[in-house]
Design a protein around this motif. Sequence first.
Motif, PDB file in Angstrom:
ATOM      1  N   PHE A 171       0.828  -1.207   0.000  1.00  0.00           N
ATOM      2  CA  PHE A 171       0.000   0.000   0.000  1.00  0.00           C
ATOM      3  C   PHE A 171       0.862   1.257   0.000  1.00  0.00           C
ATOM      4  CE2 PHE A 171      -3.391  -2.945   0.980  1.00  0.00           C
ATOM      5  CZ  PHE A 171      -4.382  -2.438   0.160  1.00  0.00           C
ATOM      6  N   ALA A 172       1.997   1.158   0.708  1.00  0.00           N
ATOM      7  CA  ALA A 172       2.903   2.304   0.699  1.00  0.00           C
ATOM      8  C   ALA A 172       3.352   2.578  -0.733  1.00  0.00           C
ATOM      9  CB  ALA A 172       4.106   2.023   1.588  1.00  0.00           C
ATOM     10  N   LEU A 173       3.647   1.504  -1.436  1.00  0.00           N
ATOM     11  CA  LEU A 173       4.080   1.659  -2.825  1.00  0.00           C
ATOM     12  C   LEU A 173       2.984   2.289  -3.678  1.00  0.00           C
ATOM     13  CD1 LEU A 173       5.955  -1.661  -3.561  1.00  0.00           C
ATOM     14  CD2 LEU A 173       6.866   0.636  -3.779  1.00  0.00           C
ATOM     15  N   VAL A 174       1.773   1.790  -3.460  1.00  0.00           N
ATOM     16  CA  VAL A 174       0.658   2.326  -4.241  1.00  0.00           C
ATOM     17  C   VAL A 174       0.531   3.823  -3.990  1.00  0.00           C
ATOM     18  CG1 VAL A 174      -1.844   2.315  -4.530  1.00  0.00           C
ATOM     19  CG2 VAL A 174      -0.607   0.166  -4.360  1.00  0.00           C
ATOM     20  N   LEU A 176       2.735   5.853  -2.769  1.00  0.00           N
ATOM     21  CA  LEU A 176       3.928   6.531  -3.259  1.00  0.00           C
ATOM     22  C   LEU A 176       3.821   6.784  -4.769  1.00  0.00           C
ATOM     23  CD1 LEU A 176       6.909   7.200  -2.159  1.00  0.00           C
ATOM     24  CD2 LEU A 176       7.544   5.242  -3.551  1.00  0.00           C
ATOM     25  N   TYR A 177       3.429   5.742  -5.477  1.00  0.00           N
ATOM     26  CA  TYR A 177       3.382   5.888  -6.924  1.00  0.00           C
ATOM     27  C   TYR A 177       2.232   6.771  -7.383  1.00  0.00           C
ATOM     28  CZ  TYR A 177       7.240   2.897  -8.130  1.00  0.00           C
ATOM     29  OH  TYR A 177       8.489   2.398  -8.302  1.00  0.00           O
ATOM     30  N   ILE A 178       1.129   6.717  -6.637  1.00  0.00           N
ATOM     31  CA  ILE A 178       0.030   7.617  -6.998  1.00  0.00           C
ATOM     32  C   ILE A 178       0.495   9.058  -6.832  1.00  0.00           C
ATOM     33  CG2 ILE A 178      -2.239   8.448  -6.279  1.00  0.00           C
ATOM     34  CD1 ILE A 178      -2.977   5.579  -5.678  1.00  0.00           C
ATOM     35  N   GLN A 179       1.191   9.267  -5.716  1.00  0.00           N
ATOM     36  CA  GLN A 179       1.703  10.599  -5.445  1.00  0.00           C
ATOM     37  C   GLN A 179       2.657  11.021  -6.562  1.00  0.00           C
ATOM     38  OE1 GLN A 179      -0.038  11.532  -3.066  1.00  0.00           O
ATOM     39  NE2 GLN A 179       0.710  13.629  -3.206  1.00  0.00           N
ATOM     40  N   LYS A 180       3.511  10.070  -6.913  1.00  0.00           N
ATOM     41  CA  LYS A 180       4.497  10.345  -7.955  1.00  0.00           C
ATOM     42  C   LYS A 180       3.798  10.643  -9.291  1.00  0.00           C
ATOM     43  CE  LYS A 180       8.888   8.497  -9.303  1.00  0.00           C
ATOM     44  NZ  LYS A 180       9.682   7.307  -9.490  1.00  0.00           N
ATOM     45  N   ALA A 181       2.769   9.847  -9.545  1.00  0.00           N
ATOM     46  CA  ALA A 181       2.041  10.048 -10.797  1.00  0.00           C
ATOM     47  C   ALA A 181       1.383  11.414 -10.809  1.00  0.00           C
ATOM     48  CB  ALA A 181       0.989   8.961 -10.984  1.00  0.00           C
ATOM     49  N   TYR A 360      -5.303  -5.475 -18.696  1.00  0.00           N
ATOM     50  CA  TYR A 360      -5.731  -4.653 -17.553  1.00  0.00           C
ATOM     51  C   TYR A 360      -4.871  -3.400 -17.455  1.00  0.00           C
ATOM     52  CZ  TYR A 360      -7.200  -9.412 -16.384  1.00  0.00           C
ATOM     53  OH  TYR A 360      -7.684 -10.659 -16.432  1.00  0.00           O
ATOM     54  N   ALA A 361      -3.586  -3.604 -17.730  1.00  0.00           N
ATOM     55  CA  ALA A 361      -2.669  -2.460 -17.641  1.00  0.00           C
ATOM     56  C   ALA A 361      -3.044  -1.401 -18.669  1.00  0.00           C
ATOM     57  CB  ALA A 361      -1.244  -2.923 -17.873  1.00  0.00           C
ATOM     58  N   ALA A 362      -3.621  -1.862 -19.765  1.00  0.00           N
ATOM     59  CA  ALA A 362      -3.931  -0.942 -20.857  1.00  0.00           C
ATOM     60  C   ALA A 362      -4.830   0.193 -20.395  1.00  0.00           C
ATOM     61  CB  ALA A 362      -4.606  -1.697 -21.992  1.00  0.00           C
ATOM     62  N   SER A 363      -5.786  -0.122 -19.507  1.00  0.00           N
ATOM     63  CA  SER A 363      -6.707   0.942 -19.115  1.00  0.00           C
ATOM     64  C   SER A 363      -5.970   2.025 -18.339  1.00  0.00           C
ATOM     65  CB  SER A 363      -7.884   0.369 -18.322  1.00  0.00           C
ATOM     66  OG  SER A 363      -7.403  -0.385 -17.259  1.00  0.00           O
ATOM     67  N   ALA A 364      -5.011   1.595 -17.491  1.00  0.00           N
ATOM     68  CA  ALA A 364      -4.224   2.594 -16.765  1.00  0.00           C
ATOM     69  C   ALA A 364      -3.376   3.377 -17.746  1.00  0.00           C
ATOM     70  CB  ALA A 364      -3.338   1.909 -15.738  1.00  0.00           C
ATOM     71  N   LEU A 373      -2.594   4.666 -12.627  1.00  0.00           N
ATOM     72  CA  LEU A 373      -1.178   4.576 -12.965  1.00  0.00           C
ATOM     73  C   LEU A 373      -0.355   4.161 -11.763  1.00  0.00           C
ATOM     74  CD1 LEU A 373       0.063   7.548 -15.139  1.00  0.00           C
ATOM     75  CD2 LEU A 373       0.109   5.126 -15.615  1.00  0.00           C
ATOM     76  N   GLY A 374      -0.642   4.817 -10.633  1.00  0.00           N
ATOM     77  CA  GLY A 374       0.098   4.535  -9.408  1.00  0.00           C
ATOM     78  C   GLY A 374      -0.082   3.079  -9.018  1.00  0.00           C
ATOM     79  N   ALA A 375      -1.319   2.593  -9.074  1.00  0.00           N
ATOM     80  CA  ALA A 375      -1.582   1.204  -8.701  1.00  0.00           C
ATOM     81  C   ALA A 375      -0.850   0.262  -9.657  1.00  0.00           C
ATOM     82  CB  ALA A 375      -3.077   0.934  -8.737  1.00  0.00           C
TER      83      ALA A 375
END
Lengths: 412, 373, 618
Positions: A171-174, A176-181, A360-364, A373-375
């Motif tokens: 979840f931290a990664l998620v 983090l990456y959402i924030q980054k995105a 699935y990745a395609a939608s992001a 994207l973050g997820a």
Amino acid sequence: MQTSGYRQAFRILIIVMLWAATPAGSLGVEPEDAGTGLPVIPPMNLVAADTPNDNGNGITLRWDCPPGDDGSGAVISGYVVLRSENSREGYLETAVLGPGTAKYIDNGPAADPVTGEKIHFIRNKPYYYRVAARYASGYRAVSGASGPVQGRAQWFHDGKIPVLTATVLFFALVILYIQKARLQGSELYVRPIAGMKEIDNAIGRATEMGRPILYVLGLGSPEDIATIASYTILARVARKTAEYRTELIVPCNEPIVMTIAQETVRNAYMEAGHPDAYSDDMVFFVTSMQFAYVAAVNGLMLREKTATNCYFGKFYAESLLLSETGNIAGSIQVAGTDEVAQLPFFVTTCDYTLIGEELYAASAYLGRDPLLLGALKAQDFAKALVMILIVAGAVLMSFGIDWLLEIITVRM
Amino acid sequence: MAHAYTPGLKVSPKIRLTKKRILPLKGDVVVNVGDTVTSDTVVARTELPGKVTPINAANILGVPAPDLVEHVLKPEGSPIAKGEIYAVAKSFFGLFKTTLKAPEDCHLENISQITGKILLRGKPLPVEVTAYLEGKVTEVYPQEGVAVECWAAFTQGIFGIGGETHGILRMVCKSKDERLSPEKISPEHRGCVLVGGSIVTAAALKKALEHGVRAIVVGGFDDQDLRNFLGYDLGVAITGSENKGITLVVTEGFGEIPMADRTFELLKNHEGHKACVNGATQIRAGVIRPEVVIPRPESELKAGPEVTAGALIIGTPIRVIREPYFGRLGTVSLLPPELTPLESETKARVLKVKFADGIEAVVPRANVEILET
Amino acid sequence: MTQKPEDIKVIIATDCGSTTTKAILIQYDEEKGEYRQTYRGEAPTTVESPFEDVTKGVLNSISELSELSGRELLDENNMILKKSSPSEGADIYISTSSAGGGLQMMVAGVVRSMTAESAERAALGAGAIVMDVIASNDHRLPHEQIERIRQLRPDMILLSGGIDGGTKSHVVDLAELISAADPKPRLGIGFKLPVIYAGNRDAREEVSGTLEEKVDLVIVDNLRPVLEKENLGPARDKIHDMFMEHVMQQAPGYKKLMEWTDSPIMPTPGAVGAIIERVAQLYDLQVVGVDIGGATTDVFSVFVDPEDEKPVFNRTVSANLGMSYSISNILAEATLPNISRWVPFPIDERELRNQIKNKMIRPTTIPQTLHSLAVEQAIAREALRLAFVQHKSFATTLKGVQKQRTIADAFVQTGTEGTIVNMMNLDLLVGSGGVLSHAPRRNQSAMMMIDAFRPEGITRLAVDSIFMMPHLGVLSEVHPKAATEVFLKDCLVYIGTCIAPVGQIKESKDVMKYSIDLPQGRQEGMLRQGEMLLFPLGVGEKASAVFEPTGKADVGAGKGTRVETVVHGGVVGLILDGRGRPLMTVPDDKDARIQQMLSWLENLKVYNMDELKALGRA
């Protein structure tokens, strides 16, 4: 864990000592009459403690077996666990155990010898315990009382720390990456999926050729994940066809899928600012029968000379029938499915194929929404981590080093 | 090789100025030859064709594109009033009707049978050209515009922003090297053209804008301030269409540079009179420089001394226009004909300049401009 | 052309630029049996008031040529003497022109990345400045597109769209937009705007129906008959014709000039492209040429398309990247940190900004101090880099092409977005334009080109000595032999060869072992990461060399693969660039950055180091 290890070692030590003290060959001989030989010793060092990592429905008892217990039942035939609500009296049997037992988790009812009534174990109630060793000779040696002890529920199950760690990490990664995105916007690198990038070109091609685009949502039901992913891609395709003012054909084989697809396409046309270009005839129902559907779609491809065919969703035996026809008709084809068995057919007949999870990745990838994207990024990272752990664990275990396994093992 | 030098900017105390005032496309001229005009007099006007709105009519009406024309109620070219229905499609025995209404007063320009679109052209937009100067109309170009002529004191800047405007000339700096700072601007400067010295600060510019000053003429301006003022970094020097509410004319360059004596004196002599200012600049082939025009009766203007045509000889007053002596004034003291290596190892034709303080230096000829005297 | 090529002994060529008209004289050297450029004259261009006749400047430049060569080139009526004798006259006269802002076009196509891009390629290849590209999917509403066409007032419009037998409605839609905008040409009030239609064959009738009355419509073959193929030739030729017939006719004096020339006047960039394309074709080279001017930067390239292995010519114009009029735009686009990374001393932003703007408003000044020179060259690096980035994104393989796949492609599906610019395959990099051609030291030109273009592997560097590529381009249409001979012998000044291993290697680790047989003895050693080395090897000299890159580096034959080759010298020599590709990042710390920059500049003898270091201390 450590203490029990010591205890175990201690127990083994005692047994070994006893065994060593016994004259050779004595174990194979008929046991002496218990009444005449060995002294009658009760179980020693009884400790009653709350069972860890449970909901409070258990108390763990541990004791040392008397020296005569070799597990065969020859000297000691078993143990009786006694429970009481006060230390001195009122002990009732709650369990009868076989020989060689040194541990018991008590959570069962005790039977009142007088009334036969079952007295249930109650959480948070203080209990006292005794354990009696039943000698084959008929003696019964009762240990000292241990207690009071209560069965308490734990908030925390320490055996599942690896699961917790992994979850927190993920979840931290998620986050983090959402924030980054969010910060980097579209800068955040996502490995480009060639098939997705090419959809624009494929639509462009259809536009230049003045021919329609065919979009097939597959044979899945509306709630299949592949179908849901396909809606996102359909929205994108529809937005583009609206922009390019190219004809879009979406034949469906499920009435509910059709309704959702219609809504998706209408929204996409509105978003693109061309609501006037949308018509309900673009998305239509053909038939729910697999091969009748194939026949209809193949006919469409050949009659309308579609320039671009998109297949996203769940596909079965019809995959090759559809894409092969499209290939022969000279259309650019982009496919994506999570049905592994159908992938080879798509790869060979289509220009671009999205493999498994890429769908699935395609939608992001298409939406470039920071949440998605973050997820996506976090999932990729976590997958990489798991792969590293598997490889590292395999290598370490091959050399007999098991600490990694210890760390990540989940105890129930 | 006289052509190799950047010509100095024009500064003339007395000049007969003719400006062509031309419409962007053909229209009507509303003045006659000999008419006296002021800055705000409209001399010509025309109408720009209105905006075109394409309507995806065939799709909205649900008819095939080739049939569209049957459903349109008006022929091509006819006017439509706002709210008027100009196309109808009936379906189901006339029970359901889809109609198209005009969003505003417009003309039906075109009905396409291939794309199924209808083009509506909106009301024409009026365009007017004013006289800008104060003077007489000397020539009329039928349907295009006029020439306006006047006697004036005239000076050019090197760079400007903002378009044509006019106002009363006010000197707010006592000398050419004084900074134009905010405290020098007061509410009474509303509608005026202010002349500063060496630089106008960002704060002063802001205050001038608040007080409704029409234009500022100044020696230098800082590029960082320009960027902050415009809100973007000016890429190429093509200006004039900025709509900032104030016109700025920089006479010397970027940074703090005292205004040239002649320019400053000229403006000072005409303080209190009306000045027409245009900041439009285009530094490309076909250069356009910003300008300050002070139209006055011929009798009140005194011609300056004869201007020497741009030849570079010993004694010519010049200004250095590049580092390391940027902005300094001096006179030519030597003109060696051969190519001379510079500090940058470039070989170029050079000259020796004697600055006002007596120091001499060698600079490439390309880096000086002749001051017209 | 009635003359036989072998009868042509003396050639006069002029290029009418927006500020100066340059004339060159090319003569046939009977003894050596080759064409050489002999004299050069120039005069200010006279297109604008007060002269308004381009031929005046042309005659001035030719009379300078005549004075310098001692050869009578003009007769008593001030006409060019045609038919040469040993002492006077010339056999042919040719010219190019970019005066009056060159050829400004607008192109339209259906899909931005397909027919619209092909149309853009055709227009750029013909030497036009493309003011805007209108496409069905350019995210503008129709009325915005109409407004734009009206505002820009191009010289010409190229309309394309749809493959043959493809979409009709989109093309007619575009035609309707143009018709609704009813554009007027930039020059010559009262003339109809030339519009070239090079789209779907089937839509011709509808397009001419829509446009015929309002514009001067010409129809040529579709420039994208199928998506898999471009056919730019007919459209490009028609642009040249229309440029002559319409645009040139309106410019002052051009009518007369056109009568004088023996071959049609070409737009300057079109001519430069023509000579580069011809040389690349003749010698089987992959070439990049760049011309950095005062207002614009043109990049030309010939690279082999990896799909069909045919050489493809591309040209791009970065309309607002130039060293004088547009210098301030470079700062705006490149941003200060990108510029200051190339400056070997600390600079103050406010001061730099004012300096750049002052150069913009007084574009003819030249850098007097080393400080100004270094700053100007740093800006030039960024202008070139940005122009090349644009070029790379434009020079791509065709989009919208169908692929055939096998199961082996499952994990290696590539898109069609790829640029065809592959620096590793580049053979020759040619620089031109004041800042490159006239840099005080050629080492500076070399350094600027390497920093901006980042050649990979082994690449020859050259500059155009006196900007005669345009003249040679138009000559190549008439007399290809003379044009290519002069191009290689007189036009190009070889700077040397750059050897740059590709790969990212850790700091100060080994990159490549080298062994070069120079005329003065063998040079051997190890190139380290972040290091630049220079070995003198004169013009016309060759040296055999062996390069052995370490495992992560590649000089053309693959990672860690040894390359044995012959390298060519030049004014500067051989440059070994160990900075890696992509180029190593510049340290954030100012002092470290300056130190690093100084060490490169010192090894390559780029500037006078004592003075440069003094600037750093000051």
